[in-house]
Design an enzyme around this catalytic site. Structure first.
Site, PDB file in Angstrom:
ATOM      1  N   LYS A  94       0.732  -1.185   0.174  1.00  0.00           N
ATOM      2  CA  LYS A  94       0.154   0.067  -0.272  1.00  0.00           C
ATOM      3  C   LYS A  94       0.878   1.241  -0.086  1.00  0.00           C
ATOM      4  O   LYS A  94       0.521   2.519  -0.400  1.00  0.00           O
ATOM      5  CB  LYS A  94      -0.938  -0.071   1.177  1.00  0.00           C
ATOM      6  CG  LYS A  94      -2.198  -1.000   0.988  1.00  0.00           C
ATOM      7  CD  LYS A  94      -3.144  -0.678   2.219  1.00  0.00           C
ATOM      8  CE  LYS A  94      -4.472  -1.440   2.035  1.00  0.00           C
ATOM      9  NZ  LYS A  94      -4.139  -2.932   2.200  1.00  0.00           N
ATOM     10  N   GLU A 116     -10.871   6.681   3.682  1.00  0.00           N
ATOM     11  CA  GLU A 116     -11.532   5.708   4.171  1.00  0.00           C
ATOM     12  C   GLU A 116     -10.998   4.297   4.596  1.00  0.00           C
ATOM     13  O   GLU A 116     -10.077   4.183   3.622  1.00  0.00           O
ATOM     14  CB  GLU A 116     -12.793   5.473   3.485  1.00  0.00           C
ATOM     15  CG  GLU A 116     -12.909   4.360   2.422  1.00  0.00           C
ATOM     16  CD  GLU A 116     -12.179   4.855   1.114  1.00  0.00           C
ATOM     17  OE1 GLU A 116     -12.527   6.078   0.739  1.00  0.00           O
ATOM     18  OE2 GLU A 116     -11.703   4.051   0.350  1.00  0.00           O
ATOM     19  N   SER A 382       2.242  -9.701  -0.670  1.00  0.00           N
ATOM     20  CA  SER A 382       1.547  -8.292  -0.751  1.00  0.00           C
ATOM     21  C   SER A 382       2.091  -7.655   0.697  1.00  0.00           C
ATOM     22  O   SER A 382       2.324  -6.479   0.870  1.00  0.00           O
ATOM     23  CB  SER A 382       0.195  -8.314  -0.913  1.00  0.00           C
ATOM     24  OG  SER A 382      -0.501  -9.041   0.011  1.00  0.00           O
TER      25      SER A 382
END
Ligand SMILES: *Cc1c(COP(=O)(O)O)cnc(C)c1O
Length: 402
Positions: A94, A116, A382
């Site tokens: 991310k 959010e 990930s």
């Protein structure tokens, strides 16, 4: 075959029938500003030089490409390779996206970022770059998620973010998305909206993909340097779909199989899953047309998975297209299969993976025994699993109980 790279989205932000920009007038003008800023930098070498420098010095890229030799030998089939996004600063892919959007927000002269979050991971990533760039930061989060994800709420607050409790609807992710969009339409003059996956209205799916493709660009060069060829199969988990798009995109025109692992939770035949493609249908969510979890009346269902980071009730529109084109196969992975893969990577390689990434690994472990040892499977790892430890230990204890 016509090349896929560079073809989508079209000028209106569509990936075939998917994507687009389904928003009201005030949000439309905010989105057009983001689109204009993005179009001005997307082919700008200076902007991407800044991006790469910050990924190198702050996010710890390039991440390694790692041959999981013991796990491969144990499975007795194809070779498994790991793209180690777990080694980045903050421990997941991310960070790539938020660094990119942070640079764009700064270039647009914004002083506040909003996001959010459901599980809290995108909220933490956004709070991280807000601190780094000196932005004010507000993170919208359903009160139910605030209760479930207390450690991430504390992290965000430590990083200087303001966590705004959302009490509408079911007080979870989709309600937080609506609230963030509402706030943005009233404050877009000084506020940049950071979306955490290849989802939402145009230009976000394209922009986030182009920030995350650093994963696939690096992996493709690293893999070729080590083996002189490309992998036979790529796997990645799919929540909103950003780590998967990031790995797959640079390979789309190569002859590699690709499988996206969706969270099948307690099973696709139960209501407790998060598999938007395998177990959903097309509709409109978060300002875009895509596959999503909904009732016959179009009511959005709450997604459910063992891994909080996969429980987005939709999927990025480019995945919807790649599914329809049959370029990527999407398969469900149950909680139990993910937990088995989690344990296998700990035991055979000394790596504690995120529960999200364990879904991608589970697909690789399913495929490896069916393929000869001369074949190669590249898994996008990930993120790292430290955040999941308490949860996993609890689940393993419940498994052992009679
Ligand atoms: C958030 C997250 C995901 C899911 O998001 P995508 O947009 O589908 O990549 C997967 N893995 C980890 C470690 C995450 O934190």
């Amino acid at each position: 075959m016509t090349p896929l790279i560079g073809q989508y989205p079209d000028a209106t932000g569509h990936f075939g029938p998917y994507g687009g920009r389904f928003v009201g007038e005030t949000l439309m003008s905010a989105l057009l500003d983001v689109e204009a800023a993005w179009n001005a930098v997307k082919h700008d070498d200076a902007f991407f030089a800044d991006f790469r420098a910050m990924l190198r010095d702050y996010a710890a890229r390039p991440t390694p490409l790692d041959h999981a030799q013991r796990l491969s030998a144990h499975l007795g089939g194809a070779q498994i390779w790991l793209k180690r996004e777990d080694c980045t600063h903050t421990g997941a892919h991310k960070i790539n996206n938020v660094v990119g959007q942070g640079l764009l927000a700064r270039r647009m002269g914004k002083t506040r970022v909003i996001a959010e979050t459901g599980a809290g991971q995108h909220g933490v990533a956004t709070a991280t770059i807000a601190a780094r760039f000196g932005f004010e930061c507000k993170v919208f989060m359903g009160v139910e998620d605030i209760r479930r994800q207390a450690p991430n709420v504390r992290r965000m607050e430590l990083l200087g973010a303001d966590v705004i409790p959302v009490t509408s609807g079911t007080s979870t992710l989709k309600d937080a998305m609506n609230e963030a969009l509402r706030y943005w339409s009233a404050h877009s003059a000084d506020t940049f909206y950071v979306i955490g996956s290849v989802a939402g209205p145009h230009p976000y799916p394209e922009m986030v993909r182009d920030f995350q493709r650093v994963i696939g660009d690096e992996a493709r060069a690293q893999f070729f340097e080590k083996t002189g060829r490309h992998p036979d199969l790529l796997t990645a988990c799919v929540g909103g779909g950003s780590n998967a798009m990031g790995l797959f995109y640079p390979y789309l025109d190569d002859p590699c199989d690709m499988i996206g692992a969706e969270a099948a939770g307690e099973g696709l035949d139960t209501p407790r899953h998060a598999a938007s493609i395998c177990g959903g249908s097309p509709g409109e969510l978060h300002g875009a047309m895509t596959y999503l979890l909904q009732s016959d009346e179009g009511q959005i269902h709450e997604a459910w998975s063992i891994s909080a980071g996969l429980d987005y009730p939709g999927v990025g529109p480019e995945h919807a297209l790649l599914h329809d084109l049959k370029r990527v196969r999407y398969e469900g992975v149950t909680d139990d299969e993910a937990l088995d893969a989690f344990q296998a990577l700990c035991q055979y390689e000394g790596i504690i993976p995120a529960l999200e990434s364990s879904h991608a690994l589970a697909v690789a472990m399913r495929e490896a025994p069916k393929r000869p040892p001369g074949q190669h499977i590249l898994v996008n790892l990930s993120g790292r699993g430290d955040k999941d430890l308490d949860h996993v230990l609890q689940l393993l204890k419940e498994r052992r109980a009679p």
